[in-house]
Every structure is written in C-alpha cells, then in structure tokens.
Design a protein around this motif. Structure first.
Motif, PDB file in Angstrom:
ATOM      1  N   PRO A 248      47.963  37.721  39.154  1.00 39.16           N
ATOM      2  CA  PRO A 248      47.540  37.834  37.759  1.00 39.16           C
ATOM      3  C   PRO A 248      47.674  36.475  37.092  1.00 39.16           C
ATOM      4  O   PRO A 248      48.538  35.683  37.452  1.00 39.16           O
ATOM      5  CB  PRO A 248      48.555  38.826  37.177  1.00 39.16           C
ATOM      6  CG  PRO A 248      49.051  39.618  38.348  1.00 39.16           C
ATOM      7  CD  PRO A 248      49.071  38.643  39.486  1.00 39.16           C
ATOM      8  N   SER A 249      46.830  36.191  36.116  1.00 38.45           N
ATOM      9  CA  SER A 249      46.822  34.848  35.545  1.00 38.45           C
ATOM     10  C   SER A 249      47.902  34.688  34.479  1.00 38.45           C
ATOM     11  O   SER A 249      47.773  35.192  33.369  1.00 38.45           O
ATOM     12  CB  SER A 249      45.457  34.547  34.941  1.00 38.45           C
ATOM     13  OG  SER A 249      45.510  33.312  34.268  1.00 38.45           O
ATOM     14  N   VAL A 250      48.936  33.957  34.810  1.00 39.20           N
ATOM     15  CA  VAL A 250      49.983  33.673  33.826  1.00 39.20           C
ATOM     16  C   VAL A 250      49.409  32.793  32.714  1.00 39.20           C
ATOM     17  O   VAL A 250      49.768  32.918  31.550  1.00 39.20           O
ATOM     18  CB  VAL A 250      51.199  33.014  34.501  1.00 39.20           C
ATOM     19  CG1 VAL A 250      52.243  32.616  33.461  1.00 39.20           C
ATOM     20  CG2 VAL A 250      51.806  33.959  35.531  1.00 39.20           C
ATOM     21  N   GLU A 252      46.467  32.974  31.426  1.00 38.18           N
ATOM     22  CA  GLU A 252      45.732  33.819  30.487  1.00 38.18           C
ATOM     23  C   GLU A 252      46.642  34.759  29.692  1.00 38.18           C
ATOM     24  O   GLU A 252      46.191  35.466  28.798  1.00 38.18           O
ATOM     25  CB  GLU A 252      44.654  34.613  31.239  1.00 38.18           C
ATOM     26  CG  GLU A 252      43.511  33.743  31.717  1.00 38.18           C
ATOM     27  CD  GLU A 252      42.636  33.253  30.567  1.00 38.18           C
ATOM     28  OE1 GLU A 252      42.549  33.945  29.553  1.00 38.18           O
ATOM     29  OE2 GLU A 252      42.056  32.163  30.697  1.00 38.18           O
ATOM     30  N   LEU A 253      47.913  34.804  30.076  1.00 39.21           N
ATOM     31  CA  LEU A 253      48.921  35.521  29.285  1.00 39.21           C
ATOM     32  C   LEU A 253      49.429  34.680  28.153  1.00 39.21           C
ATOM     33  O   LEU A 253      49.833  35.171  27.106  1.00 39.21           O
ATOM     34  CB  LEU A 253      50.151  35.779  30.157  1.00 39.21           C
ATOM     35  CG  LEU A 253      49.956  36.770  31.232  1.00 39.21           C
ATOM     36  CD1 LEU A 253      51.258  36.964  31.956  1.00 39.21           C
ATOM     37  CD2 LEU A 253      49.522  38.026  30.572  1.00 39.21           C
TER      38      LEU A 253
ATOM     39  N   ARG B 208      40.956  38.277  43.265  1.00 41.88           N
ATOM     40  CA  ARG B 208      40.292  37.074  42.729  1.00 41.88           C
ATOM     41  C   ARG B 208      39.450  36.388  43.796  1.00 41.88           C
ATOM     42  O   ARG B 208      39.554  35.181  44.052  1.00 41.88           O
ATOM     43  CB  ARG B 208      41.321  36.074  42.182  1.00 41.88           C
ATOM     44  CG  ARG B 208      42.076  36.583  40.977  1.00 41.88           C
ATOM     45  CD  ARG B 208      42.992  35.537  40.368  1.00 41.88           C
ATOM     46  NE  ARG B 208      43.611  36.065  39.160  1.00 41.88           N
ATOM     47  CZ  ARG B 208      43.059  35.995  37.941  1.00 41.88           C
ATOM     48  NH1 ARG B 208      41.913  35.389  37.781  1.00 41.88           N
ATOM     49  NH2 ARG B 208      43.673  36.530  36.915  1.00 41.88           N
ATOM     50  N   PRO B 248      46.908  37.937  24.513  1.00 44.79           N
ATOM     51  CA  PRO B 248      46.909  37.595  25.940  1.00 44.79           C
ATOM     52  C   PRO B 248      45.930  38.505  26.657  1.00 44.79           C
ATOM     53  O   PRO B 248      45.732  39.648  26.253  1.00 44.79           O
ATOM     54  CB  PRO B 248      48.351  37.903  26.357  1.00 44.79           C
ATOM     55  CG  PRO B 248      49.153  37.816  25.099  1.00 44.79           C
ATOM     56  CD  PRO B 248      48.250  38.324  24.023  1.00 44.79           C
ATOM     57  N   GLU B 252      42.939  39.783  32.595  1.00 47.89           N
ATOM     58  CA  GLU B 252      43.327  38.747  33.556  1.00 47.89           C
ATOM     59  C   GLU B 252      44.692  39.014  34.193  1.00 47.89           C
ATOM     60  O   GLU B 252      45.104  38.299  35.103  1.00 47.89           O
ATOM     61  CB  GLU B 252      43.301  37.375  32.874  1.00 47.89           C
ATOM     62  CG  GLU B 252      41.899  36.882  32.563  1.00 47.89           C
ATOM     63  CD  GLU B 252      41.117  36.511  33.812  1.00 47.89           C
ATOM     64  OE1 GLU B 252      41.731  36.114  34.806  1.00 47.89           O
ATOM     65  OE2 GLU B 252      39.887  36.651  33.794  1.00 47.89           O
ATOM     66  N   VAL B 255      43.180  41.718  36.982  1.00 44.74           N
ATOM     67  CA  VAL B 255      42.486  40.938  38.002  1.00 44.74           C
ATOM     68  C   VAL B 255      43.547  40.119  38.737  1.00 44.74           C
ATOM     69  O   VAL B 255      44.403  39.508  38.107  1.00 44.74           O
ATOM     70  CB  VAL B 255      41.430  40.030  37.337  1.00 44.74           C
ATOM     71  CG1 VAL B 255      40.890  39.026  38.314  1.00 44.74           C
ATOM     72  CG2 VAL B 255      40.301  40.876  36.747  1.00 44.74           C
TER      73      VAL B 255
END
Lengths: 545, 545
Positions: A248-250, A252-253, B208, B248, B252, B255
């Motif tokens: 998961p995209s940290v 984007e958090l 991803r 946030p 994402e 994903v």
C-alpha cells in the motif's frame, strides 16, 4: 497577508463601476461599504500557554521563535474560508493559537512535535495560511494548549537533479518562490492554484492541491515523488522512487493528511522544462453540453491544453458583465452571441505552454477538435484577460464582503457521464437553499481539471449576506450543496481538501470501514491526537451524508 | 495451468537447438532433462479443515464449491516463483491449503471472510495464481486452518461507461478475458504483463502490476478509479472518482495490499480506444548509457512509445543467441555490430499503438529523437520478434529448470540519475553472489517502464542450480541483489510486489514509522490476522536492509 482577508495589504481594492452596476441589478448590495474592524478591537481568547510550557518551547526554538503577541496570534487564527473572513472582519475569530512557533530546522521541528505530544499541546501546521475549508482553525479540544506551527523558515531548496527532473525542497517553501528559483534554471513545477501567491509546497501536498494547469502538469500529488513526514514520534521518510509495487502506498497516506499525522517537512517534486511562453485563448460554445463533449474528447485523446476550463452560461454572463468594457466584453459581448445565433453561450479558456518543439501542432490539433464540436475561437485577448486576472478572485471576494455579499466557492469531481446531471443538481441545490434563506442569488460554475474519466466542477455562489446570522445562512447552503454532491456519488472535494467544513460527508465517500482505516492510521502516527485536531476525521457513524 | 510450472499443459516445451548450444557454451547444463515428479507422488500436508468447519463452509458456498481433493489443493499450493517451481517439480510443496473455496457472489465472499475470521481460518486470496514473490504460499501460522480462496467465479463485467472510459468488473475476472470483451467494443485496458495469459484484475490491483505497455497506458493502479474491498468485517467501497482531495487515499491503501487486508472484489477501471494495430520496432544503441539517455529524453518530452525497453549488452547478446537463426539474429547479429563499428550493442524494442489519428507523426518524432542519440533503426522484424515471444519467458524458464538451470528475475526502479550506477551495482552483486556459490552464471538486465523521473531495471540471472541446496543458493543471490537495491535507495520491487520474498527489505524502504502505519491499517481491517498471513509486513525492527 491581510489579517482580515486576502493578499497584499498594498493591493487597491474596490469593485469596478460596471461590476458594481451589474451586481446591483442582480442581487441586493449594501449601499454602504463596510470594512473590517480596527485591528486593536479584535479580541482574541486569553493565551493559555503558561510560563513553564513557553519556557520549554523557547529552550527548543530560541525565544524569538516562540511568539505570543497579539498580531502573531491573530495572523494564525484562521484560514481564508468565508466563515473565517466573516468572523475576522467582525473582529471575532472563533479561536486563536496560544502561541506561534517558528522551527528553523528539521531537528527543531521533530523536537517541538515530540515535546508537544508529551505536554499534550495541540499543533496546527501553518504553511501559506490559505485553507478555505477550516483547515487552520486552532482547535484546543481537551489539550493543554494549542499552538500554530509556522513553517515559513523551513524553505530551502535542498537540491536539483536535472537529469531526473526532480527538485528536493523543505515543506515550508512557498510555491511562488520555488517557481522563481526553477525559472532561473529553465524549469517549472507547473503548479498554479488560485492561491499561488501564498501557498507552500508542504501545504499543497497536505491538501492534494490542484492548480489551474493541472490538466497538463498534473495534480500536486502527481508531482510528489519522495517525502519526509515529521510526526510526534520520529519521521516517516520515503525515497523518491519513480514508481514502486512495495505494498500500500505510504506516500499516498501522507499526501492529503492535512497536518493531522504530522508535518510534511521535505518533498522531492517532479519538475519539467519551463515553457518559453504560454498562449491563452478563448472559445465560445453554444451550450454547456457541447463544451463538455469537447473537453471530454480532448482529455480522452490526451491532447487537452494544460489549462482547460469551461464556464456555464451563468458564469459566462457574469464574466462578461464583470469585465465591464474590458477586453472580454468587447470581444464577446451579447452582440457577438446574437450574430452567431446563440441566445447565450459558454466561455472556455485554454492555455497552451510552449514547452516542446511541436507546441504549435498540438495547439492546431486542439483547435480542430474544438471547432468540430462547435467551439468558436475568440482569439488570444479573451484568454489573456483570464490569465491577467487568474489570481484575483480572492481580492474580489473581499470587495464583495465589504458590500454585504456572501460569496463562496466549492468544488467536486465526477465522471464525464455524470457531469451534466451533477452540474444541474448542485446548481439547483445551491439556488434552492439561497431562496429558502430568503436571499436568492447567483450560482455559477466551471468545468476544469480534466481527466480521461471525468472532470471537476467548480461552483461560485453570491447572495446578500444575512446580517443577523451570516454563518447559519452559509452553512445551510454548504449543507445543501454537499448533500447534492454526495447523493450524486461525486467527491466532496476535488482540491480544497476536507478541513472541518467537509468532515460530515467524508464517511459517505470512504464508507465506514474506509474511514476506520484512516482513524487507525491517525492513532498510530499521532497517538496523543495533537496534530491539527478537529479536522478531516469525523466520528464514525455520525455522518451527515 | 501446469501444476509444476507455467502455462497451458498443451504447450510444447523444449529449448531450440541454437539456444541449447549457446547455454552449453555459457553455463554448465545437465545433460539429462529432468521433468517434474509424477503428480501422484506429490505429497501434500494432511488437510486440517475438519468436518465441522468444512460443513459450515459448505453451508455458505454449497458443497461443490468447497474442495478438499488432492488436485485442487495442489493447484493452489504455491505461486510461480523460482522457489515454488523447484519445490513443486520435486513434489515437495512447502505448504498446501486445507481446502479451496470458490465463492460465487459478493455476498458469499463477505460471508466466507467473516466466517473464517470467527473460526480463525487463514485465507489466501487466489486470482491468477502467478505470484513470483511467494504471495500465494498458504501460511497457517497459529490459525486453525488455511484455505485458498479462488476468485475465478467472480468474473463478471458489470458495466461499461463509454463516455467516461470506465469499465466496472468483478475482481476475479481475468485480464485477458476482459481485454477480449473490451476489444469487441473497440476498447482496451492496455495492461499486458508477461503473465497476461493468467492474471486477474483483482490480482493486478492487489500487487500494483505494471504491464509491458505501462509507459503508454500506465501502471495498473493508474487504471483503478473505484473499487470494493471485502474484508473480514464488512466492505470498503469507493466510488470511481476521476480525482479527489478527500484526505489520505484509501484507494492507494487497498491497491498493493496483496490480499492482506481483504479481497478486491470489484474494480472500476479506466479504458481507452483500442489501437487499430501496433508497430514494434528494434533499435540498436552503442551502449547502455546512450540508450538510457534516449529513453530519459523520450519520457521527459512525454513522447515515449507505449512499449519502451532497452536491453543491456548481456541481455542483447543472449537475445541474439537465443533467437538462433530467427529474425533477430539475422537482422542484428555480430556482423551488423561490426559493420556499425560497435564492439557490442544494446538492443531496444519500441511499440507504438495506432490509437490516434497522428500516431505516424508521433512515431516519427520518437524516431528523430532516438536517431539523434545514436540509435540505429533495425526495422519492424526485430520488434515483431520480441512481440511474438513477449509472453513466452515463463515457458522458457520451465525448460531451463529441466536442464538444471537456476533462473529468476527481479526488478527495481530508481531515478534517471541513479539508474546507471544501480544497474552496475545490482549486476555486480548478483554476479559476485553466483561466483561465491561456486556457480558463476549469466546476469542481464533491461530498462523498461519509463517515467519522467526514472525507470525500472529488470534483471534476469541464470546459473547451474546446486543440486544439493538449490533454495539456499537462490536465497543468497536474492539477498545480495536486494541489499544492492536498498543500498542504492531504490525500491525493492517495481511490479512483482512484496509477497514473502521482499518482506525483509520493506522496512528499509518505508522507514520504521511508515511500516508501523501499514501495520496499524492491517490490524484495523483484519484484526484476526487471517488475510494472507506471512506476507508483506515484516516485524518492525527485524529488517534485513
């Protein structure tokens, strides 16, 4: 920045005569212009920092960087939303920070956050101070004190990597200052929100800002590659990877966290070759649907101009009226519309950067597509008129407030297929709410920020402000618009952020479990709950949507 | 799918004679081809589901959709990484699920997850079954049982919104099946990973994924607009917004979650007009740096072909050798290089979709830029040779394993300015590790998946497999490569995902607090810890990096 409104105190205000006439014919204006109260008459809540706490903060930052004076507190007491301005002009800010802190280094920043967590002091990060959604209100809640953390000293450009088209900067750097430094290198960030003259890079990342050229340059989060978030307990540091599949995209958090998890202290941003010039042009479409069809095709063929915006009929009429003998009026005017056989029209503005060798060809390609969809070219003067005033709306708002006008903007985004119905429903919801308040007014909108799958709708509304209860009046309109937005399955905010104004509708958008995920994140990174309390996260199950 | 390797059981294997000769000259091959053990001889761990649990699952799904037979368990016992294949060929899978569940509806899916959480049953979501990073290993840990959740029945196309360029699908739908349905509508997703023939849309989102045409069509996460995640406790449902500033990004977070938070049961994906055809072309650069410079400029001028890949000298030599009298060899060969005055060269492949009216002009533009950087055009046959075999590497891998060759791939990404040094350092780390094992081999790489700020490096290595301890040998190489990657500040994975293989290096990339944020998310959405245990999240502070 003016404490009671927008912008440079030296800016000469006042509505042009033609604009004033138009407004007088359209909505009820106060005859008397009413300015803000005298600064000395603004009463701030008693500062609650206390000597012990103040001393400990001075020990970290140095005494000149812990300010408790009236002006410092006043200047950090609110953002620039309509409720903020109404309160400030009346000399009655809702809250004020007990002190304003100015960290000079990342180490100081970390130390301050850690100390505030220990001492149960709420911290409101302050970048450009331009939030229009209540993101800067110093909410004390049950904390011992609340401080504003002014990041303006953390404004270094740390390095430019030309080969990788990356610039590394501190979070407090102003976007305009960065753009100037990049221009000297032949580079650009390409981020031009209406608040361009004041916003910081950290603030833009924290609020998912989108600039007027986002169709070409992307949203601010598209520019963010690496970052560092100082939290009350250590920092989260992420390298500037062009892409990654590492879970998961940290990143984007942290982007969009609005100061509620920590302070974005460092960013690595994607830059581009600066265009040698821009061409702005105006186009008239017969109606909104024809214009939307053209914008949709431009986006899906991936040849949309970097700036692409289309006003609805109401906004077009107002733009022409406010132009008042200016270039737009002369070019477009009602005569033009009649000659073209249009009863009314929808004005679009397109901006093309000269940034590749084939920029002329790209412009011709867009011209062809737009013409096929019935767009009539008005030439460059119409585009230049928009470009010349692209950052002036917030000044205009102050003038309107002085004339007793309630004025606010709100924005959303949805898919192309839902855009027309959403425009209708939100416009109607705002109009109906204004009428229900006994203050019918003007509602207008533009489509902008194009994506392959949809676009943003940006609404502006004006009406006579109710003297007795201007904030209750505003809240009713805001609520009606927000409900129409979430009922249309659209996002509660495209680029203003959540702050406190949009909190009640966040659960509708994220679902209860999605919101629970964000709360979990908040509890982990800010267990003491000191970071920008009262923003972003509503209580689960208490949703208004 | 073959239980012991890749692909269609009907596929005719066997290395071409020329390839075999080249390999024999290069690395030590077994003379005897060794196939997998007989399927009957594969011993699986005793199933531990128990009658009570099996009955309760049958009550939810129907008895035909709860399978405990040998073949079903075997087919869901592992992914397709090198360690998986080594174990399966030997008839000794590390683990096997106690049962395989096939939910037929979203309601069943939610009910199964909720029931498994109550009953403490670990759940491994299974889409295409193609993980190469240990993402599918049925790890039981302290759970009562472990089941594989096969999502193949959740494969509906729920709707196409042409105007918005969106398709709504169930998560178990295969990418190839979707691409066929879209083709009938003149549309394409444009997602073509090497595993294209098997992968599911939910699996691509969860990992991803990035396809071979990602330079033009984006990574899979760029295509995901809305989604639904079924968790052990309700679903997270997110509308298909073109963009949003609402905090946030929960999208994402989901994903890239690799089945550890829940099952991605529904997706709304961006589609595009299908190209009428593709043109693939080959180019020879004198060396890797010249090629990288050209790719960098193509990406930064935003005119890079949708497929853009550049082999280093080692991969170019191998490609020519393996082509063995095929078109690539005839066109390029050593004679060509000598004629051009190159001692060696770097082969690039570019793929241009014919998807806009000006695709020819775009190709000419890329041609000009590439030629200016010293790229020599080899024409279409070289490109077609690549395109014809674009999905065949996994088959080739099986043939190499049969010949006693260890073969694996790994990928990373970094900025343009760091790319050359990273290529050198990772290549050297792998070579050195192979030599240290007493099994010197071939290490090769290509640059692909271009971004404005950097690109991916995709490494392949081959060496004689150590018969005594092939997995220990592999692990040493993997560790050396991973350390070189994280020491270079590059991402541990560009598109294979984390799974269990990359877990030890995740903390290095996200920092301890970033990893703690992901753990908080995991605890919130999957408090019983049943979702795909043993993947993605390392213990904080236990990092190998």
């Amino acid at each position: 920045m003016r404490w009671w409104g927008w912008g440079d105190p030296a800016h000469r205000g006042g509505l042009p005569a033609g604009a004033l006439r138009f407004l007088q014919q359209t909505i009820e204006l106060d005859r008397q212009i009413k300015g803000p109260v005298q600064i000395e008459r603004v009463s701030l809540p008693q500062a609650a920092l206390g000597d012990r706490l103040a001393d400990s903060l001075r020990a970290i930052l140095g005494s000149e960087f812990v300010r408790e004076d009236h002006l410092s507190r006043l200047l950090h007491a609110a953002g620039k939303g309509y409720p903020d301005l109404v309160r400030m002009r009346a000399g009655e800010p809702q809250q004020a920070p007990d002190a304003v802190l100015y960290p000079q280094t990342h180490t100081q920043l970390e130390a301050v956050l850690s100390h505030c967590a220990e001492q149960n002091v709420a911290v409101v990060p302050f970048g450009g101070g331009t939030s229009v959604v209540g993101g800067l209100t110093p909410v004390r809640q049950a904390h011992a004190a609340v401080v504003s953390l002014d990041l303006s000293a953390l404004s270094q450009v740390l390095g430019i990597d030309r080969r990788s088209a990356l610039v590394r900067v501190q979070g407090g750097l102003k976007v305009r200052a960065l753009e100037r430094k990049l221009a000297a290198e032949g580079l650009t960030l390409g981020h031009f929100p209406q608040s361009y003259e004041y916003v910081s890079v950290g603030g833009c990342a924290a609020t998912r800002s989108a600039g007027q050229a986002s169709t070409g340059y992307g949203r601010f989060e598209d520019m963010v590659r690496g970052l560092c978030l100082a939290t009350p307990n250590q920092s989260v540091s992420l390298p500037a990877s062009p892409a990654s599949a590492a879970g998961p995209s940290v990143r984007e958090l942290i982007v969009g966290s609005e100061g509620t998890l920590g302070v974005i202290s460092e960013l690595t941003l994607r830059v581009r070759q600066a265009p040698s010039a821009w061409t702005y042009e105006g186009v008239m479409f017969e109606d909104l649907d024809a214009g939307m069809q053209a914008l949709c095709e431009l986006a899906q063929r991936r040849c949309a101009p970097a700036v692409s915006r289309l006003s609805d009929q109401a906004e077009t009429r107002v733009a022409l009226a406010l132009s008042s003998g200016g270039p737009l009026k002369r070019i477009v005017g009602e005569t033009y519309l009649r000659l073209r056989g249009y009863r009314s029209g929808c004005l679009a503005i397109f901006g093309f950067p000269h940034d590749t060798s084939d920029h002329r060809r790209k412009r011709r390609e867009a011209h062809r597509l737009i013409s096929r969809r019935g767009g009539r070219w008005l030439g460059r003067a119409a585009g230049q008129a928009w470009a010349a005033s692209r950052f002036s709306a917030p000044y205009l708002r102050d003038d309107l407030l002085a004339h007793g006008v309630m004025v606010d903007t709100l924005e959303t985004a949805t898919t192309w297929s839902a855009l027309s119905a959403l425009h209708r429903d939100v416009s109607r919801a705002i109009s109906d709410a204004l009428r229900a308040q006994g203050t019918p007014g003007l509602v207008m909108c533009h489509v902008s920020h194009l994506y392959e799958t949809g676009a943003s709708l940006y609404f502006t509304f004006l009406a006579p402000a109710k003297r007795s209860a201007p904030l209750a009046q505003w809240l009713e309109v805001k609520r009606a618009a927000s409900e129409a937005i979430v009922n249309g399955q659209a996002t509660i905010t495209h680029h203003h952020g959540v702050g406190s104004d949009h909190m009640p509708w966040l659960e509708h958008e994220l679902s209860a479990r999605g919101l629970a995920a964000l709360w979990a994140l908040k509890r982990e990174l800010d267990p003491a709950g000191i970071m920008n309390p009262g923003k972003l996260y509503p209580t689960i199950g208490a949703s208004a949507g």
